[in-house]
Each structure stands twice: as structure tokens, then as C-alpha cells.
Design a protein around this motif. Structure first.
Motif, short mmCIF file in Angstrom:
data_model
loop_
_atom_site.label_atom_id
_atom_site.label_comp_id
_atom_site.label_asym_id
_atom_site.label_seq_id
_atom_site.Cartn_x
_atom_site.Cartn_y
_atom_site.Cartn_z
N PHE A 193 0.48 15.24 -9.81
CA PHE A 193 0.62 15.13 -8.36
C PHE A 193 -0.65 15.61 -7.66
O PHE A 193 -1.22 14.91 -6.82
CB PHE A 193 1.79 15.98 -7.87
N GLY A 194 -1.09 16.81 -8.00
CA GLY A 194 -2.18 17.45 -7.27
C GLY A 194 -3.52 16.76 -7.41
O GLY A 194 -4.32 16.77 -6.47
N LEU A 195 -3.78 16.17 -8.59
CA LEU A 195 -5.05 15.49 -8.85
C LEU A 195 -4.75 14.06 -9.26
O LEU A 195 -5.05 13.61 -10.36
CB LEU A 195 -5.84 16.24 -9.93
N PHE A 196 -4.15 13.35 -8.37
CA PHE A 196 -3.55 12.04 -8.57
C PHE A 196 -4.44 11.09 -9.38
O PHE A 196 -5.51 10.69 -8.92
CB PHE A 196 -3.26 11.45 -7.19
N ARG A 197 -4.01 10.80 -10.59
CA ARG A 197 -4.62 9.80 -11.48
C ARG A 197 -5.97 10.21 -12.05
O ARG A 197 -6.45 9.61 -13.01
CB ARG A 197 -4.78 8.45 -10.78
N ALA A 198 -6.62 11.22 -11.48
CA ALA A 198 -8.00 11.49 -11.83
C ALA A 198 -8.16 12.51 -12.95
O ALA A 198 -9.14 12.45 -13.71
CB ALA A 198 -8.77 11.96 -10.60
N SER A 199 -7.27 13.47 -13.04
CA SER A 199 -7.46 14.60 -13.96
C SER A 199 -7.26 14.19 -15.42
O SER A 199 -6.36 13.41 -15.75
CB SER A 199 -6.50 15.73 -13.61
N VAL A 255 -9.72 12.28 -3.95
CA VAL A 255 -8.61 12.39 -4.90
C VAL A 255 -7.43 12.97 -4.14
O VAL A 255 -7.46 14.12 -3.69
CB VAL A 255 -8.99 13.29 -6.09
N LEU A 256 -6.37 12.20 -4.02
CA LEU A 256 -5.24 12.56 -3.18
C LEU A 256 -4.31 13.56 -3.85
O LEU A 256 -4.22 13.64 -5.08
CB LEU A 256 -4.42 11.31 -2.83
N ASN A 257 -3.59 14.32 -3.01
CA ASN A 257 -2.42 15.06 -3.44
C ASN A 257 -1.23 14.13 -3.24
O ASN A 257 -0.89 13.80 -2.10
CB ASN A 257 -2.26 16.33 -2.61
N ALA A 258 -0.62 13.69 -4.32
CA ALA A 258 0.32 12.56 -4.23
C ALA A 258 1.66 12.86 -4.86
O ALA A 258 2.13 12.12 -5.71
CB ALA A 258 -0.31 11.31 -4.85
N ASN A 259 2.29 13.96 -4.45
CA ASN A 259 3.66 14.16 -4.89
C ASN A 259 4.60 13.19 -4.19
O ASN A 259 5.66 12.86 -4.71
CB ASN A 259 4.12 15.60 -4.68
N THR A 260 4.23 12.74 -3.01
CA THR A 260 4.95 11.64 -2.37
C THR A 260 3.95 10.54 -2.08
O THR A 260 2.79 10.79 -1.76
CB THR A 260 5.60 12.08 -1.05
N ILE A 261 4.42 9.32 -2.20
CA ILE A 261 3.54 8.17 -1.95
C ILE A 261 4.22 7.32 -0.90
O ILE A 261 4.74 6.24 -1.17
CB ILE A 261 3.29 7.38 -3.24
N GLU A 262 4.25 7.83 0.32
CA GLU A 262 4.94 7.11 1.38
C GLU A 262 4.10 5.91 1.83
O GLU A 262 4.61 4.80 1.95
CB GLU A 262 5.27 8.05 2.53
N THR A 263 2.83 6.16 2.11
CA THR A 263 1.89 5.08 2.43
C THR A 263 0.53 5.52 1.92
O THR A 263 -0.23 6.15 2.65
CB THR A 263 1.86 4.80 3.95
N THR A 264 0.22 5.17 0.68
CA THR A 264 -0.95 5.74 0.00
C THR A 264 -2.26 5.33 0.66
O THR A 264 -3.18 6.15 0.79
CB THR A 264 -0.96 5.31 -1.48
N ALA A 265 -2.41 4.08 1.07
CA ALA A 265 -3.65 3.66 1.71
C ALA A 265 -3.87 4.43 3.01
O ALA A 265 -5.01 4.81 3.33
CB ALA A 265 -3.63 2.15 1.98
N ASP A 266 -2.80 4.69 3.75
CA ASP A 266 -2.93 5.47 4.98
C ASP A 266 -3.36 6.90 4.65
O ASP A 266 -4.17 7.49 5.39
CB ASP A 266 -1.62 5.49 5.75
N GLN A 267 -2.82 7.48 3.58
CA GLN A 267 -3.22 8.84 3.21
C GLN A 267 -4.70 8.88 2.84
O GLN A 267 -5.42 9.80 3.23
CB GLN A 267 -2.38 9.38 2.05
#
Length: 368
Positions: free
Chosen positions: A74-80, A304-316
Motif C-alpha cells: 500500500f505505502g509504496l504502491f507497486r514500486a518497492s 509513488v502513491l500511497n494506495a491503500n484505497t484506489i478511488e480514483t488513481t489518476a486523480d491522486q
């Protein structure tokens, strides 16, 4: 379930602040997420030029609340590329004080989490039930409470005028703002710890909480809002200047009604939210965390997003770029921006591969 307001029923509540016309609702940009990203940069640059003219607050103080485990994915979305499934984040409260032009004193608490009640958030409650006690005690450290920090700072509860969170994930405000009915789990009807404080929140989030989507439910405690007084909230639409050098900027994506605190201080402009968990997540090309720099190059993604929720990822993503555009560079290390995560990545021996390259640790300011 019963709720103080339903969808579309928050329009009559009072609002606060002076609207920032420079920062418009990016959802109204008609040409799609890419055009919104360009608009976020342009608007951020314009507001960054004008914001310092509002002045500076009297003081900003940082108060550590709790360090707790959080999934690395979640904290290091996809990158870590870290092997550790969990990293550690430290939740902190900022105490901001200023005077209005009429001499009125204001005290804003940003992220004053009641972490004792926050543990009952469905996700963390489930995680705790599955974690052996000895491991949980090693990964969770309490540093202080909101009332304890304020007593240390000499701030009386009745002097607090505003409470604000970047979003209301995990938050249970009943002890802070009181309730309109007895609460069985609190042993009665709590009186407001901060009787004169109003909660600044985006109207979008209040509306969303009244009718949660399944993707949102693990992170909210809607039952905790069933009996809170609606008049304790000050909903805003978009971005506003609250006082000299103090602004709320709407940064949707992590949740629909996400918002960031922006401060003009003696070291320049700071931005704070939980959109990312480390300053290096805004400049991953300079990160020594396993995987971040390589991932950024490979996918040509600058944050690199914090993505525990992905409500609207492009907007984030666009919101994080706005935050990055607003923040000045750190005087300690100019590779990293003055972005102060409200939950900051914290190194721990239990979580190999997640030690941050750079930490702010605190945000402090006192007007000259």
C-alpha cells in the motif's frame, strides 16, 4: 445505518476560509486525466507565487502520536522490491497557531488522531486479530496523545478552534467533538474535549461517508459518526486560505474528498497529507529504497502513491504532482521537497528494505 446527514444533505452547514480562485476543480477540465495533470502543474505554480503574500502563521509544532505497521504494497504502491510485507509509519499531529486581522487567535490541530479508537477501523482491527501479541507489541509504539501534547504546549482544550484531517480514514471523533446520544462503548455520552472546535472537511467526503462504496468500507468507521453533532463540521468545496500562511488545498484521489494542508513558514512552503508516505516518493529518482528509482524510470512515473484505497488513481497522481509543485525544496537536502507526510515512513529493524533515504521527522516554525 443512521447518519447525521445523507447524500446531498450537507449543503446547509457553515463553511470557512477564503476561496482560492487559482485552484479550480480539476474534474471540470474536459480533456481527460492528462490535461488535468497539466492543469495541476500550472495551477500549482500560480498558487505557489501568490500564497506567500498571505503571510505566515505564528507557530507550527509537531507532535508524534503513534508508530504502527502498514502494508508495504500500500505505502509504496507497486514500486518497492523490499522483502518485508510491512513497513512502519509514524502518525504525527501538527499544531498551527495564528491571529486573524481582528486579533482573534486561532489554533488548528492537523491530524489529531484518537489512536485508541482508531484501532477499531475494520482493516486494522482485522489485522490486529490475526497478529500475535508479541509481534504487535514490537511493531506498535505509542509516543503520546492529543490531550497530553496540548497540555505540554500549554494550550487549553477550549482554545482549539479547528480540527482537520487530510481525510477521515480510521478517524473516530466522538471524544473530540462529543455526541448527541450515549455511546455504549465509551461508557456514556462523552462531552466534547474541544468544545469550541469545528472540523474542516471537504463536502465530498461527508457525502461519500453517508453512502460508502465497498472499496471504502475497510478504512472508515461510519458507526462512529451516527451520533456526532452535524454543526461540529465546517464543510468546504475546494481550496481555501484559512489564515496567514495557512491553506487547505483539495487533493482528491486517495479519497474523493482528500485535502492537504499548505503552510508558508520561515523555510518556505510546506505541504502535508497522506497521499504519499515519504518525501522521496515525490522524487523517487533520488530514493535508495529497493526498487523505487528503477520503477520510476521504467514506467516514467514521477511519484509513488500511497494506495491503500484506489478511488480514483489518476486523480491522486495529479494531486501529488500538485503538492510537489507547491512545496519548496528541503534546506537539509534539496533533492527532496518540503512535503511532510502526515504518516511518515519510519525505519525499523523488523522491516528490512523499508528504511527511508530521507526523513523530515518534524515541521517547526516560529514567526520572527
Amino acid at each position: 445505518m443512521r447518519f447525521p446527514w445523507g447524500p446531498g444533505e450537507v449543503t446547509d452547514l457553515r463553511t470557512v476560509g477564503d476561496r482560492v480562485d487559482t485552484l479550480t476543480d480539476l474534474s471540470e477540465v474536459a480533456d481527460g486525466p492528462g490535461a488535468r495533470l497539466r492543469a495541476a502543474r500550472a495551477q500549482g505554480e500560480a498558487f505557489r507565487r501568490e500564497f506567500p503574500t498571505t503571510g505566515t502563521p505564528d507557530s507550527v509544532v509537531t507532535c508524534d502520536l503513534i508508530t504502527l505497521p502498514y502494508p508495504t504494497r500500500f505505502g509504496l504502491f507497486r514500486a518497492s522490491k523490499a522483502l518485508a510485507p510491512f513497513l512502519s509509519i509514524t502518525n504525527r499531529m501538527l499544531v498551527i497557531r495564528w491571529r486573524e486581522s481582528d486579533g482573534g487567535r486561532r489554533v488548528l490541530l492537523f491530524e489529531p488522531s484518537d489512536h485508541e479508537l482508531g484501532r477499531y477501523t475494520p482493516y486494522f482491527d482485522t489485522l490486529s486479530a490475526r497478529t500475535p501479541g508479541v509481534i504487535e507489541r514490537r511493531m506498535l509504539r505509542e509516543h503520546g496523545t492529543v490531550p497530553g501534547h496540548l497540555a505540554r504546549l500549554g494550550i487549553a482544550p477550549e482554545d482549539v478552534t479547528h480540527l482537520m484531517f487530510d481525510h477521515l480514514h480510521t478517524q473516530d471523533l466522538r471524544r473530540w467533538i462529543g455526541t448527541t446520544a450515549p455511546q455504549a462503548d465509551l461508557g456514556g455520552q462523552p462531552r466534547a474535549a474541544f468544545p469550541n472546535a469545528k472540523v474542516i472537511v471537504q463536502r465530498d467526503e461527508l457525502a461519500a461517508m453517508a453512502d460508502l462504496h465497498p472499496l471504502q468500507r475497510p478504512w472508515y468507521q461510519p458507526a462512529a459518526y451516527a451520533d456526532v453533532p452535524p454543526e461540529a463540521f465546517l464543510p468546504i468545496d475546494g481550496s481555501v486560505v484559512l489564515g496567514p500562511g495557512v491553506a487547505v488545498v483539495k487533493t482528491p484521489g486517495h479519497v474523493f474528498g482528500n485535502q492537504s494542508l499548505v503552510l508558508n513558514t520561515s523555510t518556505g512552503i510546506w505541504v502535508s497529507s497522506e497521499n504519499v508516505i515519504a518525501a522521496e516518493a515525490l522524487t523517487p529518482e533520488h530514493s535508495a529504497l529497493p526498487g523505487l528509482a528503477k520503477w520510476s524510470r521504467r514506467w516514467q512515473q514521477e511519484v509513488v502513491l500511497n494506495a491503500n484505497t484506489i478511488e480514483t488513481t489518476a486523480d491522486q497522481y495529479n494531486s501529488v504532482v500538485l503538492e510537489k509543485t507547491l512545496a519548496d525544496r528541503s534546506q537539509a537536502d534539496p533533492r527532496f521537497p518540503q512535503f511532510f507526510p502526515s504518516s511518515e515512513l519510519t525505519g525499523a529493524w523488523t522491516n528490512p528494505g523499508t528504511g527511508p533515504t530521507f526523513v523530515h521527522g518534524s515541521l517547526t516554525h516560529r514567526k520572527a
